[in-house]
Structures are given as C-alpha cells and as structure tokens.
Write a protein that holds these residues in place. Structure first.
Motif, PDB file in Angstrom:
ATOM      1  N   PHE A 131       1.371  -1.271  -0.039  1.00  0.00           N
ATOM      2  CA  PHE A 131       0.388  -0.017   0.048  1.00  0.00           C
ATOM      3  C   PHE A 131       1.118   1.230  -0.019  1.00  0.00           C
ATOM      4  CE2 PHE A 131      -2.060   3.161   2.923  1.00  0.00           C
ATOM      5  CZ  PHE A 131      -2.968   3.975   2.129  1.00  0.00           C
ATOM      6  N   GLU A 132       2.543   1.313   1.025  1.00  0.00           N
ATOM      7  CA  GLU A 132       2.911   2.606   0.948  1.00  0.00           C
ATOM      8  C   GLU A 132       3.355   2.924  -0.753  1.00  0.00           C
ATOM      9  OE1 GLU A 132       2.036   4.002   3.778  1.00  0.00           O
ATOM     10  OE2 GLU A 132       1.172   3.518   5.157  1.00  0.00           O
ATOM     11  N   ILE A 135       0.776   4.012  -3.131  1.00  0.00           N
ATOM     12  CA  ILE A 135       0.489   5.970  -2.939  1.00  0.00           C
ATOM     13  C   ILE A 135       1.711   6.895  -2.803  1.00  0.00           C
ATOM     14  CG2 ILE A 135      -1.808   5.104  -1.576  1.00  0.00           C
ATOM     15  CD1 ILE A 135      -0.531   6.144   0.594  1.00  0.00           C
ATOM     16  N   ARG A 136       2.902   5.704  -2.238  1.00  0.00           N
ATOM     17  CA  ARG A 136       3.585   7.170  -2.286  1.00  0.00           C
ATOM     18  C   ARG A 136       4.785   7.150  -4.068  1.00  0.00           C
ATOM     19  NH1 ARG A 136       6.254   7.495   3.713  1.00  0.00           N
ATOM     20  NH2 ARG A 136       4.258   7.305   4.293  1.00  0.00           N
ATOM     21  N   ASP A 276      -9.308   5.082   6.315  1.00  0.00           N
ATOM     22  CA  ASP A 276     -10.026   5.756   6.062  1.00  0.00           C
ATOM     23  C   ASP A 276      -9.481   5.849   4.027  1.00  0.00           C
ATOM     24  OD1 ASP A 276      -6.359   4.759   5.728  1.00  0.00           O
ATOM     25  OD2 ASP A 276      -5.977   6.770   7.084  1.00  0.00           O
ATOM     26  N   LEU A 333      -5.840  10.381  11.830  1.00  0.00           N
ATOM     27  CA  LEU A 333      -5.504   9.743  10.342  1.00  0.00           C
ATOM     28  C   LEU A 333      -7.020  10.320   9.496  1.00  0.00           C
ATOM     29  CD1 LEU A 333      -3.443   6.276   9.838  1.00  0.00           C
ATOM     30  CD2 LEU A 333      -3.424   9.263   8.772  1.00  0.00           C
ATOM     31  N   ARG A 398       2.003  15.125   9.750  1.00  0.00           N
ATOM     32  CA  ARG A 398       0.787  14.642   9.201  1.00  0.00           C
ATOM     33  C   ARG A 398       0.199  15.714   8.906  1.00  0.00           C
ATOM     34  NH1 ARG A 398       0.359   9.154   9.294  1.00  0.00           N
ATOM     35  NH2 ARG A 398       0.754   8.048  11.386  1.00  0.00           N
ATOM     36  N   PRO A 399      -0.707  15.350   6.535  1.00  0.00           N
ATOM     37  CA  PRO A 399      -1.137  16.670   6.249  1.00  0.00           C
ATOM     38  C   PRO A 399      -2.804  16.371   6.734  1.00  0.00           C
ATOM     39  CG  PRO A 399      -0.695  14.753   4.984  1.00  0.00           C
ATOM     40  CD  PRO A 399      -0.414  13.995   6.546  1.00  0.00           C
ATOM     41  N   PHE A 456       5.241  12.104   3.340  1.00  0.00           N
ATOM     42  CA  PHE A 456       3.963  12.856   3.660  1.00  0.00           C
ATOM     43  C   PHE A 456       4.875  14.185   3.587  1.00  0.00           C
ATOM     44  CE2 PHE A 456       3.187  10.387   6.825  1.00  0.00           C
ATOM     45  CZ  PHE A 456       3.348  10.676   8.152  1.00  0.00           C
ATOM     46  N   GLU A 460       2.339  16.000   1.002  1.00  0.00           N
ATOM     47  CA  GLU A 460       1.327  16.331   1.144  1.00  0.00           C
ATOM     48  C   GLU A 460       1.549  17.763   1.670  1.00  0.00           C
ATOM     49  OE1 GLU A 460      -1.946  12.889   1.503  1.00  0.00           O
ATOM     50  OE2 GLU A 460       0.151  11.966   2.314  1.00  0.00           O
ATOM     51  N   THR A 486      -4.680   9.603  -2.139  1.00  0.00           N
ATOM     52  CA  THR A 486      -4.296   9.822  -0.597  1.00  0.00           C
ATOM     53  C   THR A 486      -3.620  10.652  -0.337  1.00  0.00           C
ATOM     54  OG1 THR A 486      -4.554   8.022   1.184  1.00  0.00           O
ATOM     55  CG2 THR A 486      -4.180   7.841  -0.324  1.00  0.00           C
ATOM     56  N   GLU A 487      -2.017  10.547  -1.259  1.00  0.00           N
ATOM     57  CA  GLU A 487      -0.839  10.785  -0.572  1.00  0.00           C
ATOM     58  C   GLU A 487      -0.626  11.790  -1.487  1.00  0.00           C
ATOM     59  OE1 GLU A 487       1.044   9.132   1.165  1.00  0.00           O
ATOM     60  OE2 GLU A 487       2.779  10.370   0.820  1.00  0.00           O
TER      61      GLU A 487
HETATM   62  C1  DMJ Z   1      -0.214   9.407   4.008  1.00  0.00           C
HETATM   63  O1  DMJ Z   1       0.279   8.344   3.549  1.00  0.00           O
HETATM   64  C2  DMJ Z   1      -1.862   9.447   3.022  1.00  0.00           C
HETATM   65  O2  DMJ Z   1      -2.252   9.851   3.210  1.00  0.00           O
HETATM   66  C3  DMJ Z   1      -2.458   7.874   3.979  1.00  0.00           C
HETATM   67  O3  DMJ Z   1      -3.593   7.843   2.723  1.00  0.00           O
HETATM   68  C4  DMJ Z   1      -2.336   7.341   5.376  1.00  0.00           C
HETATM   69  N1  DMJ Z   1      -1.758   9.140   5.407  1.00  0.00           N
HETATM   70  C5  DMJ Z   1      -0.088   9.172   5.441  1.00  0.00           C
HETATM   71  C6  DMJ Z   1       0.201  10.629   6.660  1.00  0.00           C
HETATM   72  O4  DMJ Z   1      -0.240  10.456   7.544  1.00  0.00           O
END
Ligand code: DMJ
Length: 790
Positions: A131-132, A135-136, A276, A333, A398-399, A456, A460, A486-487
């Motif tokens: 997953f990470e 998204i990244r 989320d 989150l 965190r964003p 992030f 983000e 989501t990123e």
């Molecule tokens: C980010 O890597 C992404 O937004 C992810 O979906 C969950 N949250 C982290 C940042 O907090």
C-alpha cells in the motif's frame, strides 16, 4: 516625501505573511501571494536539503541532517522498513509538489535523477508495504507523468519527455502485483521487490487492513488506463470489491482481515487508520473513472457511516453488527474525512467535523495520533491524567488536518480557513523547522521532537498549504475529473484516454488470468455451500442504547450561565462581530471546548497559546464594532437514545442504508421516509427545564400541552397499553420524545419526519397513537408521524 514613505510602509506591511501585516488588512492578493511563497520556501528548505544531505536515501533525518534508510540490521523494524524501499522515496513523492508549484527546472532535474539513479526494474532486495509503495511511489510517478505530458500544465515537457515515469511505474507495478496471488484474491501486506515473497518472514504476511487491501485499486486502474494492460485494474478491483462484500449486514466494513482466509480480525470500524482510504477511493475512483459501481459503494458506505457512526463532532468507532459506539477515541488520520465530505457535497457537516480537529490543534499544537474523549477519573496525578487522553501522543506532521482545511477553503472561500492554514504555516516555521528540514513531535504532551521527516511532509502537508494560498493554481481552473490521491498526487483522465482504453485494453497475462479464475471459483463454491463466512444473522427487533452519558456533567457545563460566549468575552472584550461565515453562523463554535473541557488538556508550555479562531490578528480584521456579541449555543443536558428498527430486515426490498442517500442535513422543514425498516433515529428525551440539542431550554408549558394533546382522553382512546404508561402520566418530569437525527442527518428544531408506510409489526415497545405519532416505550415521538393518519 511623506506620502512615498507611508506607501512603502503599507506595501512592506501587507507583504508579510506573518506578523503585523495581517493586523492592518484582510487576506488580500498580496498576502495570499506571500503566504504561498512562504509555503514554497518552507518546501524548498526541506527538499533542497534532502537532495544535498540525504539523496539517494529514502528520507532525511531532520535533526541529524543526514540520510535515513531502511534498518538493515532489523527486518522487524516495520515502521521504518515498510515505507523505505531504497528507491529515493522523498524524491519521488515530492515530484508533484514541484509540478504544482510550476517549478519546471527542479521538476526536470528530479526526473533526470530518476532516469539515471533509480533501479530501472525495481529489482531491489527490500521488503516493503504494498500500500505505502503504491500511494507514495507508484502514485507519485503516475501523477508526475500526467503533468509531464499535459500541454495545459506549466511543467509540460513536450518532446523533451520520453515517458520514463510511466515506464518506471509500470515496472514497479509488476513487482507489487504478485502480492495479490493469494487464494482469496486479497493482497498480502508486504512483498520483497526482488524476490516476491521468498525470504519474507511469514509473520509479516498474516494480517492486512481494509484500506491497504482495497486502495491500490485506484493507482493500478489508472495504470491500466495508461498502458491498456487491464490486469492491474482487474486484479486490484477484485480485492476492492471483495472487501466491500465482506461488510456487515448494516454496511459497515471491518478494518482488518487475513489475506489467507478473508476472515475479519476485528469487530469494530471507524473512518481513520486502517480504513480511511477505502472510503476515499470509493468516491475518488467514482469521479476519476466515471464508475457507477464505485459511486454506489461510496453512497452506501457513507450512508452507513453517518447513520451509525456520526456523532455531533466526530465519527466514532462502532461495533460492526449493531453500530454501538465502542472504543472512545478518534485518530489523527481521520482528520482527512471532512475533506472527503466536501468532495461529496456534505459541506455543513464537514465544517463541524473540522472544528473538532481545530480544537485538538489548539490544545496540543498538533493532532495527536490518538485522542480519547471519555473523561477519566482514576489517574494518580494531573500530569498522568493529562497524558491519559493521548494514549498515542505523536504528531509526525501529518497532512490530514491541512488537507481538510484546504478543501473547506475551496468550497466556502471563508477567510476562517485561510486563518487556520496561515497559523499552521506559522507553526511549521516557528516550531517544527530544523536546520535542514521539519521534525514532528514524538510526544505532544512533553514537546519532545522526533528525528523523522516522513515523505508526506513534502508530498502532502506543504503541498496542501501551498495550494490553499495559491488560489489561481492551474488545478483550480481545471474543470476535469481531477482528484488528489490519498498521498495528494493529482490524477486525471481525459476523454481520449477513456476512448483509447475502451478500444485497446487487453488482459493476456495467464498468471493473473488463471489466478482470478481460481479465486472466482473458490468464491462461488463458498457461496453455494452457504457458509456464513463472517457475520451471524442478528435479527433482533429493536435496539436501544443510551448516548452522551456526559451530558449532565457539571464539569462540562462549568462557566456557562448565559447564552453569551464566555471564551470570546474573556479573550477580547472589544470584539463584537465576525465577517467570517463560519464564525458568524456557528453558534456552536465553542461547544467542543465545554463539552470536552476535561479531555482537552493543554500541555503546560502551551497554556497561554491563543486558539487559532481567537487570534487577535484575525479578530481585528474580521470583526466589526456594530453588531451584538455572538451567542454561544449551550451544550445539551437532555438524554438521547439511538433506536434502530430491524424488523423484517432481510426481506425488505429497500437495502437498509439506501433510504435518504444523497440527502445532507440539516433538514429544516420535513422529510419523508418510505419505511422504518433499517432506519436509525437519535431520539431526544425532552423534559421541562432541560437544554435541548438546539441549545434551547425545554419549555414546561409546551411539554404539558403536548401531553395534553396526546393524552388518552384527548385522543378518545383510553388504552394505556398503546399510549401512556399510567405511572408516567403523573410525573411532572415525564419526557416527550423528539427525533433529532435521522440516519445521521440532523433535523432542525421544528422538522417533521413523515413515515409513508404503516408499522410493519407491533412489538410492545413500538406503536402509533391516534394522532398518528410514533410511540416508543409508550411515549409519543412528537415529530415522527405516519402519513396514513393524515
Ligand atoms: C499518507 O501517507 C496518506 O495520506 C495515507 O493515506 C495515510 N496517511 C499518510 C499521512 O498521514
């Protein structure tokens, strides 16, 4: 000469993002411009230092100021190794922030580094989270590719660009996709980029969360659209759909599963960590791919959430099968969710939920990873008590809170959200900035920093801040189906992409084709053997539960004697009225401060910190001297109950959560529902003198009138069994019920719920009186009326 001097001074002042400039004027274009530049220079500070001191490592240590890599000595250091695959993660994740800023020069240089330095096949001996990495890295590459190839973008590279980013994304996807080759079709959480799952300790592969299993669908589907190879979409969409199919009878999705058995590992759910982006990608996928199926998932899942988990100020964790509130905490989150509500069109509720996170920021100077909202009594001392409300006390920059602030500003254009963003920007500069980057907090209570800057922060947090002030960004003029991943990587598809994909997509890879067939066969055989894989049939008739046990707490009501906001008074006596709609219309702006006074405990060093909404630099600009002091709504003292009607559930034609789908509150006048089946009502017990959910004192005469109107005598229906309890009728404090929330939708004071059908059954607790009112426990519900009686 004097004129020139004062002009220069005015310009100088209004060109400050921080400081006195804001006391002299509102957010004009100059200030927006300078806040935007401030955000950009904070980004460059960290990005350039990353390149100088840490590249090609994945991250930069913001305090030690050197590169940070995987922990090669300890495979089990998952916190670190999950997100670091020796693929220069910070560089790749930052590409689209450069693109958004229109910095073609740095954008091109970053692509050159990827071309020359990044292992082209991603054959890297590193076990990472699927997953990470999706998204990244995959998302970052795909989004940057869209930028590089879109002639409408400032960083469009035209003939200079050879498609390298898409090529790299394609190779990476091939490294990740084998994670889906399980017998359930649900992905393993981790994979070794070089060896698939060989050498990966089995303990790393046992459990995966719903967000991680479902979300890669979005990036992988986009890859299919761009390459026409449909295996990426089909394999990942199968997993997404399976997660949805494993929801409970009331459409709530468990947060964690075994990828080997697809058994759920937990019995509760929420909107934050572990779940989320399941919701996020149902909605964003529907927009990006114009996909009705995903839209349907979003509608049903959001209806279920707001029905069962939506409280006044936040979504709570609820038990999967009943919707009971359990686990009294919210996590950092989940601050993204109001942003998603904005995208779905539920702006008023998003504004309320955003306030909760604002109060957390005010209290802790960041959003703790987890915050508890149940008051505690048994800690030894004040310090332990304060800390007990933040069982997970870190804030790694965190964003999510910034993200939601950004979306709310775009939707409302209310200066309040600019003020919040400006304040966060200021905190980043004053508290979190180090010599070479930004360091978050290990503990919001002690103020201890952590020597970590997750990718992030650049992809983000700083991006959303920049975009909030960049009102004319090309993304904001774009009428297309652009969404943020989501990123925070912008993704879009053009009409031509849809057309090409439709005519040329293929799925020829037999490894995955055969696999999907096997998984489908297994699913069919499980279905035909009628095995209930997860949920029991619970068809109880009616479920009651009490809510808000802290309503009567004197602590929470301390200091409130009139309707005027005491906090505002003490903060600034001269302040009178605010030209921000949020503040002007939000009579409940300080309700959270009262209701959770015992849980929102500031660390000692922040005691004097002024809440963002009360900063004088904001007040003086947005206030006026002419209007009366704003009123504060009083917190309620009434009891409330949730009632869920489950009768005949499974035979019902309408799925329980589809009624009222797309209806957002508050409902001002009246609303009609077809049937009570599957409906969840929050019912408020009105008693004389209590403060109701609207902050009004319940009038004794009004209640007496209602009782009279509904008395057996008035109804000519002396049937206590169907009407009143005799015992209750003599009690001066006997309640009358009123529906305050219907399937999570708030009702205004005088709103009526009309019920189209008659009662489906008559269990003793449930009935209808001769006034056509719903009766619960033999007490009339004044605003729930059966249409057939009128
Ligand atoms: C980010 O890597 C992404 O937004 C992810 O979906 C969950 N949250 C982290 C940042 O907090």
């Amino acid at each position: 000469m004097r004129i020139i001097w004062s002009l220069t001074l005015t310009l100088w002042i209004s060109h400050q993002c921080f400081g006195s400039g804001f006391q002299k004027s509102s957010f004009n274009r100059h200030e927006l411009h300078h806040c935007r530049q401030e955000a950009q220079s904070l980004f460059y500070h960290a990005y350039d230092n990353y390149l100088r001191l840490a590249y090609p490592d994945d991250e930069l240590y913001p305090i030690r100021c050197r590169g940070r890599t995987r922990n090669v000595e300890n495979d089990a250091d998952l916190d670190r190794n999950d997100v670091m695959g020796n693929y220069s993660a910070t560089l790749v994740d930052s590409l689209t922030t450069l693109a958004i800023m229109g910095d073609k020069d740095r954008f091109k240089k970053a692509i050159d580094l990827i071309r020359t330095d990044l292992e082209p096949e991603f054959k890297i001996n590193a076990t990472v989270q699927v997953f990470e990495t999706t998204i990244r890295i995959l998302g970052g590459l795909l989004s940057a590719h869209l930028y590089a190839t879109d002639p409408a973008k400032r960083v469009f590279l035209g003939r200079e660009y050879d498609g390298i980013l898409l090529h790299r994304a394609h190779r990476l996807a091939d490294r990740l996709l084998p994670a889906y080759l399980t017998k359930t079709g649900l992905p393993l959480p981790r994979i070794n980029l070089a060896t698939e799952y060989r050498n990966v300790p089995p303990g790393f592969l046992q459990e995966n969360n719903a967000a991680a299993m479902a979300s890669p669908m979005l990036e992988f589907t986009l890859l299919s659209y761009l390459t026409h190879d449909d295996k990426y979409r089909q394999v990942t969409k199968y997993a997404f759909d399976k997660i949805w199919s494993l929801r409970s009878e009331i459409d709530l999705v468990p947060m964690s599963f075994s990828p080997h058995t697809e058994m759920a590992n937990n019995f509760y759910t929420g909107i934050g960590a572990s779940i989320d982006s399941f919701y996020e990608y149902a909605l964003k996928g529907a927009i990006l791919f114009q996909d009705d199926e995903l839209w349907n998932v979003w509608e049903l899942s959001y209806n279920a959430l707001r029905k069962h988990s939506r409280g006044d100020w936040f979504f709570s964790n609820v038990e999967l099968m009943s919707g009971h509130e359990i686990l009294p905490w919210i996590d950092s989150l989940s601050a993204f969710f109001p942003g998603l509500q904005v995208l779905a069109g539920d702006v008023p509720d998003a504004q309320k939920k955003h306030l909760m996170f604002l109060k957390l920021w005010n209290t802790y100077g960041g959003i703790p990873e987890r915050w508890e909202f149940d008051p505690r009594e048994f800690e030894n001392n004040e310090q332990e008590l304060n800390a007990s409300y933040v069982p997970l006390p870190w804030y790694p920059l965190r964003p999510e809170f910034v993200e939601t602030t950004y979306f709310l500003y775009r939707a409302t254009r209310d200066a309040f959200y600019l003020q919040v963003a400006r304040s966060i920007l200021q905190d980043l500069k004053n508290y979190f900035m180090t010599d070479c980057g930004f360091a978050g907090l290990q503990d919001v209570m002690t103020g201890q920093f952590q020597d970590r800057m997750e990718t992030f922060v650049l992809s983000e947090t700083l991006k959303y801040l920049y975009l909030t002030f960049d009102v004319d960004n090309e993304l904001h003029k774009d009428g297309s189906n652009v969404i943020f991943s989501t990123e925070a990587h912008p993704l879009w598809l053009k009409a031509a992409d849809f057309k090409r994909y439709k005519s040329s997509s293929f799925f020829e890879d037999t490894r995955y084709r055969d696999h999907l067939l096997r998984v489908q066969q297994r699913d069919a055989s499980l279905k035909s053997s009628n095995i209930n894989r997860f949920f029991h049939d619970i068809s109880n008739l009616l479920l009651y539960r009490a809510r808000y046990p802290d309503r009567n707490s004197t602590l929470n009501r301390k200091g409130i004697s009139t309707g005027t906001c005491p906090i505002m008074r003490s903060a600034n006596d001269s302040f009178q009225f605010l030209h921000s709609d949020v503040i002007r219309h939000c009579e409940r702006l300080f309700e959270i401060d009262y209701r959770y006074a015992s849980n929102l405990r500031k660390p000692s060093k922040l005691i004097d910190r002024v809440p963002i909404e009360l900063e004088s630099s904001f007040y003086h600009i947005w206030g006026s001297q002419t209007s009366p002091l704003p009123k504060c709504q009083l917190p309620p003292t009434t009891d409330s109950f949730d009632v869920i009607f489950r009768v005949g559930w499974s035979n019902s034609k309408t799925p329980p959560n589809s009624q009222l789908s797309g209806v957002y509150g508050p409902i001002k006048d009246s609303i009609t529902i077809e049937s009570l089946i599957g409906v969840r009502l929050q019912v408020e017990a009105l008693i004389p003198g209590a403060i109701d959910l609207h902050g009004e004192v319940v009038d004794a005469d009004y209640l007496a009138y209602l009782w009279e109107l509904n008395s057996p005598a008035a109804l000519g229906f002396p049937n206590p069994g169907q009407d009143f309890k005799n015992s209750a009728s003599n009690d001066p404090r006997r309640p009358i019920y009123r529906v305050s929330i219907l399937n999570g939708i708030q009702l205004a004071h005088n709103a009526t719920v009309w019920i189209n059908s008659t009662l489906d059954t008559s269990p003793s607790a449930l009935g209808m009186n001769h006034n056509g009112m719903l009766m619960l426990d033999k007490v009339p519900v004044v605003n729930a009326l059966f249409k057939s009686m009128f």
